[in-house]
Scaffold this active site. Structure first.
Site, PDB file in Angstrom:
ATOM      1  CG  ASP A   2      -5.201 -44.527 -40.659  1.00  0.00           C
ATOM      2  OD1 ASP A   2      -4.738 -43.873 -39.720  1.00  0.00           O
ATOM      3  OD2 ASP A   2      -4.550 -44.920 -41.625  1.00  0.00           O
ATOM      4  N   GLY A   3      -7.746 -42.989 -38.277  1.00  0.00           N
ATOM      5  CA  GLY A   3      -8.639 -41.843 -38.137  1.00  0.00           C
ATOM      6  C   GLY A   3      -9.010 -41.506 -36.707  1.00  0.00           C
ATOM      7  NE  ARG A  15      -2.765 -38.287 -32.229  1.00  0.00           N
ATOM      8  CZ  ARG A  15      -3.046 -38.354 -33.530  1.00  0.00           C
ATOM      9  NH1 ARG A  15      -3.505 -37.296 -34.170  1.00  0.00           N
ATOM     10  NH2 ARG A  15      -2.849 -39.478 -34.197  1.00  0.00           N
ATOM     11  CG  HIS A  19      -5.607 -43.451 -29.787  1.00  0.00           C
ATOM     12  ND1 HIS A  19      -5.563 -43.716 -31.137  1.00  0.00           N
ATOM     13  CD2 HIS A  19      -4.589 -42.578 -29.554  1.00  0.00           C
ATOM     14  CE1 HIS A  19      -4.564 -43.036 -31.696  1.00  0.00           C
ATOM     15  NE2 HIS A  19      -3.964 -42.342 -30.758  1.00  0.00           N
ATOM     16  CG  LEU A 113     -12.972 -63.972 -34.961  1.00  0.00           C
ATOM     17  CD1 LEU A 113     -13.211 -63.951 -36.458  1.00  0.00           C
ATOM     18  CD2 LEU A 113     -13.408 -62.654 -34.330  1.00  0.00           C
ATOM     19  NE  ARG A 176      -0.408 -43.774 -46.548  1.00  0.00           N
ATOM     20  CZ  ARG A 176      -0.972 -42.572 -46.506  1.00  0.00           C
ATOM     21  NH1 ARG A 176      -1.318 -41.970 -47.626  1.00  0.00           N
ATOM     22  NH2 ARG A 176      -1.173 -41.963 -45.362  1.00  0.00           N
ATOM     23  CG  LEU A 177      -1.660 -52.593 -48.851  1.00  0.00           C
ATOM     24  CD1 LEU A 177      -0.877 -53.707 -49.529  1.00  0.00           C
ATOM     25  CD2 LEU A 177      -2.730 -53.187 -47.942  1.00  0.00           C
ATOM     26  CB  SER A 178       0.289 -47.871 -44.115  1.00  0.00           C
ATOM     27  OG  SER A 178      -0.134 -46.681 -44.735  1.00  0.00           O
TER      28      SER A 178
HETATM   29  C1  FPP Z   1      -4.632 -44.778 -36.155  1.00  0.00           C
HETATM   30  O1  FPP Z   1      -5.303 -43.542 -35.974  1.00  0.00           O
HETATM   31  C2  FPP Z   1      -4.795 -45.637 -34.999  1.00  0.00           C
HETATM   32  C3  FPP Z   1      -3.769 -46.068 -34.210  1.00  0.00           C
HETATM   33  C4  FPP Z   1      -2.357 -45.720 -34.428  1.00  0.00           C
HETATM   34  C5  FPP Z   1      -4.014 -46.924 -33.037  1.00  0.00           C
HETATM   35  C6  FPP Z   1      -5.083 -47.961 -33.201  1.00  0.00           C
HETATM   36  C7  FPP Z   1      -5.528 -48.349 -31.845  1.00  0.00           C
HETATM   37  C8  FPP Z   1      -6.816 -48.574 -31.513  1.00  0.00           C
HETATM   38  C9  FPP Z   1      -7.916 -48.558 -32.482  1.00  0.00           C
HETATM   39  C10 FPP Z   1      -7.215 -48.825 -30.101  1.00  0.00           C
HETATM   40  C11 FPP Z   1      -6.494 -49.916 -29.440  1.00  0.00           C
HETATM   41  C12 FPP Z   1      -6.722 -51.243 -30.054  1.00  0.00           C
HETATM   42  C13 FPP Z   1      -6.574 -52.380 -29.359  1.00  0.00           C
HETATM   43  C14 FPP Z   1      -6.715 -53.730 -29.985  1.00  0.00           C
HETATM   44  C15 FPP Z   1      -6.284 -52.303 -27.941  1.00  0.00           C
HETATM   45  P1  FPP Z   1      -4.426 -42.234 -36.015  1.00  0.00           P
HETATM   46  O2  FPP Z   1      -3.963 -41.943 -34.641  1.00  0.00           O
HETATM   47  O3  FPP Z   1      -3.336 -42.394 -37.030  1.00  0.00           O
HETATM   48  O4  FPP Z   1      -5.479 -41.182 -36.468  1.00  0.00           O
HETATM   49  P2  FPP Z   1      -5.259 -40.047 -37.550  1.00  0.00           P
HETATM   50  O5  FPP Z   1      -4.906 -40.752 -38.824  1.00  0.00           O
HETATM   51  O6  FPP Z   1      -6.584 -39.372 -37.603  1.00  0.00           O
HETATM   52  O7  FPP Z   1      -4.176 -39.170 -37.026  1.00  0.00           O
END
Ligand code: FPP
Length: 224
Positions: A2-3, A15, A19, A113, A176-178
């Protein structure tokens, strides 16, 4: 993980930049897990709820996933990583599904792994699907409901054959676990960190392991 969004917003970036940086953190984390001798690592990359994000962001995330699968899998495979995906992969485009199948088939014999990527995954969906499968067995006369136990039910989950997590790490200060591995995390130690996912790396991973090592795990039993 997250984040990513907040990481980007703090820098005045779109955003997608968060990512992208998140994908780099994925690489660092896999390396850290290997360095620490962790046998099983599951990454929550895309939740079943994430489909509700704006179309452009979903497109960016699936595009990043496609890019990641195309560019990273060969190296992971060469490093002995065994790859699995859990979740409703039918919702992804056919080429992404094909990349996932190729990654799984191509690493089936690897003994390093065990990396599981949760994609379009939701814990409640997964438990419902298992309950439906069990109900079908009962309705078709192949299963006596009294015989359905935890081991059998676990065999119906998408994580069949994957051990329950000992440790769940959640970043960005959320506590939280979401909908992540709801059944499987029954006895997991939860570690919450304030770091935003794109800033996560070996230091934070080691801190989480150290915190885990300080916990006393009793699995519901009394202290001995
Ligand atoms: C949550 O941050 C993150 C996601 C919804 C996407 C996670 C994806 C990656 C880390 C990159 C891709 C991974 C792979 C394996 C290809 P958020 O968008 O909810 O951020 P926020 O909570 O700050 O809004």
């Amino acid at each position: 993980m997250d984040g990513n969004g907040r990481w980007a917003a703090r820098r005045g970036l779109p955003r997608l930049a968060g990512h992208r940086e998140g994908a780099r953190a994925v690489r660092r984390t896999i390396e850290a897990a290997r360095d620490h001798g962790v046998g099983w690592l599951t990454l929550y990359a895309f939740s079943s709820e994430n489909w509700r994000r704006p179309h452009g962001e979903v497109r960016d995330l699936t595009g990043l996933l496609r890019h990641y699968l195309r560019t990273e899998i060969a190296e992971l495979a060469a490093n002995g990583v065994r790859i699995r995906a859990i979740g409703d992969r039918e919702r992804f485009d056919p080429d992404i599904r094909a990349l996932l199948v190729a990654a799984e088939r191509g690493t089936i014999g690897n003994t390093g792994l065990n990396l599981t990527i949760a994609l379009s995954y939701g814990g409640r969906d997964e438990i419902l699907a298992a309950a439906r499968a069990a109900a079908r067995e009962v309705a078709e006369g192949r299963l006596d409901p009294a015989m359905l136990d935890e081991a059998m039910f676990e065999g119906l989950l998408s994580t069949a054959g994957i051990p329950d997590p000992d440790l769940v790490i959640r970043t960005s200060g959320e506590r939280r676990l979401s909908n992540f591995l709801l059944w499987q995390s029954a006895y997991a130690e939860l570690v919450f960190q304030d770091v935003l996912w794109p800033d996560f790396g070996p230091v934070q991973f080691a801190e989480a392991l150290a915190e885990y090592a300080r916990r006393e795990r009793r699995f519901g039993a009394r202290p001995g």
